[in-house]
Design a protein around this motif. Structure first.
Motif, PDB file in Angstrom:
ATOM      1  N   GLY A 147      14.346 -55.742  42.231  1.00 54.18           N
ATOM      2  CA  GLY A 147      13.330 -54.935  42.718  1.00 54.18           C
ATOM      3  C   GLY A 147      13.161 -56.312  44.063  1.00 54.18           C
ATOM      4  O   GLY A 147      13.913 -56.873  43.833  1.00 54.18           O
ATOM      5  N   THR A 148      11.743 -55.542  44.510  1.00 56.75           N
ATOM      6  CA  THR A 148      11.766 -56.359  45.853  1.00 56.75           C
ATOM      7  C   THR A 148       9.953 -56.962  46.260  1.00 56.75           C
ATOM      8  O   THR A 148       9.729 -56.277  45.494  1.00 56.75           O
ATOM      9  CB  THR A 148      12.172 -55.803  47.843  1.00 56.75           C
ATOM     10  N   ILE A 149      10.164 -57.788  47.049  1.00 56.27           N
ATOM     11  CA  ILE A 149       8.989 -58.155  47.485  1.00 56.27           C
ATOM     12  C   ILE A 149       8.597 -57.955  48.939  1.00 56.27           C
ATOM     13  O   ILE A 149       9.306 -58.938  49.179  1.00 56.27           O
ATOM     14  CB  ILE A 149       8.231 -59.509  47.034  1.00 56.27           C
ATOM     15  N   GLU A 150       7.219 -57.261  49.076  1.00 56.63           N
ATOM     16  CA  GLU A 150       7.135 -56.996  50.883  1.00 56.63           C
ATOM     17  C   GLU A 150       6.381 -58.309  51.053  1.00 56.63           C
ATOM     18  O   GLU A 150       5.165 -57.944  50.350  1.00 56.63           O
ATOM     19  CB  GLU A 150       7.245 -56.057  51.602  1.00 56.63           C
ATOM     20  N   VAL A 151       6.179 -59.066  51.752  1.00 55.85           N
ATOM     21  CA  VAL A 151       5.234 -60.017  52.902  1.00 55.85           C
ATOM     22  C   VAL A 151       5.114 -58.904  54.205  1.00 55.85           C
ATOM     23  O   VAL A 151       6.211 -58.357  54.741  1.00 55.85           O
ATOM     24  CB  VAL A 151       5.635 -61.553  52.536  1.00 55.85           C
ATOM     25  N   VAL A 152       4.727 -59.311  55.569  1.00 53.83           N
ATOM     26  CA  VAL A 152       4.388 -59.165  56.321  1.00 53.83           C
ATOM     27  C   VAL A 152       5.358 -59.385  56.843  1.00 53.83           C
ATOM     28  O   VAL A 152       5.989 -58.329  57.577  1.00 53.83           O
ATOM     29  CB  VAL A 152       3.144 -60.129  57.157  1.00 53.83           C
ATOM     30  N   LYS A 153       6.416 -60.011  56.925  1.00 54.87           N
ATOM     31  CA  LYS A 153       7.730 -59.968  58.111  1.00 54.87           C
ATOM     32  C   LYS A 153       8.794 -59.883  57.356  1.00 54.87           C
ATOM     33  O   LYS A 153      10.052 -60.060  58.042  1.00 54.87           O
ATOM     34  CB  LYS A 153       7.879 -61.002  58.940  1.00 54.87           C
ATOM     35  N   GLY A 190       4.069 -66.061  51.371  1.00 55.62           N
ATOM     36  CA  GLY A 190       2.445 -65.754  51.690  1.00 55.62           C
ATOM     37  C   GLY A 190       2.100 -64.707  51.401  1.00 55.62           C
ATOM     38  O   GLY A 190       2.487 -63.951  49.833  1.00 55.62           O
ATOM     39  N   ASP A 191       1.117 -63.314  51.720  1.00 56.41           N
ATOM     40  CA  ASP A 191       0.821 -62.642  51.593  1.00 56.41           C
ATOM     41  C   ASP A 191       1.374 -60.918  51.116  1.00 56.41           C
ATOM     42  O   ASP A 191       1.964 -61.204  51.581  1.00 56.41           O
ATOM     43  CB  ASP A 191      -0.493 -61.843  52.783  1.00 56.41           C
ATOM     44  N   ILE A 192       1.598 -61.295  50.025  1.00 62.80           N
ATOM     45  CA  ILE A 192       2.701 -59.803  49.045  1.00 62.80           C
ATOM     46  C   ILE A 192       1.882 -58.897  49.556  1.00 62.80           C
ATOM     47  O   ILE A 192       0.566 -58.638  49.338  1.00 62.80           O
ATOM     48  CB  ILE A 192       2.660 -60.660  47.867  1.00 62.80           C
ATOM     49  N   VAL A 193       2.123 -57.549  50.402  1.00 61.60           N
ATOM     50  CA  VAL A 193       2.352 -56.321  50.479  1.00 61.60           C
ATOM     51  C   VAL A 193       2.495 -54.972  50.086  1.00 61.60           C
ATOM     52  O   VAL A 193       2.152 -54.179  49.638  1.00 61.60           O
ATOM     53  CB  VAL A 193       1.920 -56.302  52.217  1.00 61.60           C
ATOM     54  N   PHE A 194       4.002 -55.695  49.288  1.00 61.91           N
ATOM     55  CA  PHE A 194       4.330 -54.479  48.371  1.00 61.91           C
ATOM     56  C   PHE A 194       5.132 -55.223  47.714  1.00 61.91           C
ATOM     57  O   PHE A 194       6.011 -56.061  47.402  1.00 61.91           O
ATOM     58  CB  PHE A 194       4.759 -53.327  49.106  1.00 61.91           C
ATOM     59  N   VAL A 195       5.160 -54.510  46.219  1.00 60.98           N
ATOM     60  CA  VAL A 195       6.365 -54.690  45.084  1.00 60.98           C
ATOM     61  C   VAL A 195       7.354 -53.236  44.698  1.00 60.98           C
ATOM     62  O   VAL A 195       5.974 -53.070  44.274  1.00 60.98           O
ATOM     63  CB  VAL A 195       5.622 -55.580  44.045  1.00 60.98           C
ATOM     64  N   ASP A 196       8.420 -53.505  44.662  1.00 63.87           N
ATOM     65  CA  ASP A 196       8.946 -52.502  44.580  1.00 63.87           C
ATOM     66  C   ASP A 196      10.014 -52.878  43.418  1.00 63.87           C
ATOM     67  O   ASP A 196      10.654 -53.643  43.653  1.00 63.87           O
ATOM     68  CB  ASP A 196       9.682 -51.707  46.367  1.00 63.87           C
ATOM     69  N   ILE A 197       9.336 -51.870  42.492  1.00 63.10           N
ATOM     70  CA  ILE A 197      10.466 -52.139  41.017  1.00 63.10           C
ATOM     71  C   ILE A 197      10.712 -50.580  40.733  1.00 63.10           C
ATOM     72  O   ILE A 197      10.459 -50.504  39.905  1.00 63.10           O
ATOM     73  CB  ILE A 197      10.190 -52.794  39.900  1.00 63.10           C
TER      74      ILE A 197
END
Length: 126
Positions: A57-63, A36-43
């Protein structure tokens, strides 16, 4: 759904594309659609040498937050800075402007062990 032939795929839904001695890494069109909608990418691993399959790293979506797994062993030399301001690029263009990192693969890195587009389609039942 888009499955470019010029990339290799992993069962964790990452892709890798070799350009000369640099490997671009991202997540697949299928993965971004499932997330779904990706809101943040942390690498946080730029400058580090990692093994194949390690979390880079990680990918953050709404939930939820999802780990990102490196498809080939090597040194992460750059992250896609555009994603800091526009993480949605991963949704909009996962194989182009939405790439995540650039890696210098180890000499023994085996891209041939990764899947081609047809094999990847089979694992996601398409």
């Amino acid at each position: 759904m888009n499955f470019p032939e010029n990339v290799k795929y992993t069962k964790e839904h990452e892709w890798v594309r070799l350009e000369k001695d640099v490997a671009y890494v991202g997540i697949t069109d299928y993965a971004q659609a499932q997330l779904g909608d990706i809101v943040f990418v942390d690498i946080p691993t730029v400058g580090e040498k990692l093994e194949e399959g390690e979390v880079f790293g990680t990918i953050e979506v709404v939930k939820t937050i999802s780990d990102l797994f490196l498809p080939v062993a090597g040194e992460i030399i750059e992250q896609n800075e555009k994603l800091e301001e526009r993480p949605e690029l991963v949704n909009e263009d996962p194989y182009g402007a939405g790439w995540l990192v650039k890696v210098i693969p180890d000499q023994e890195a085996d891209l041939d062990s990764l899947m081609d587009a047809e094999a990847y389609k089979k694992i996601i039942n398409l």
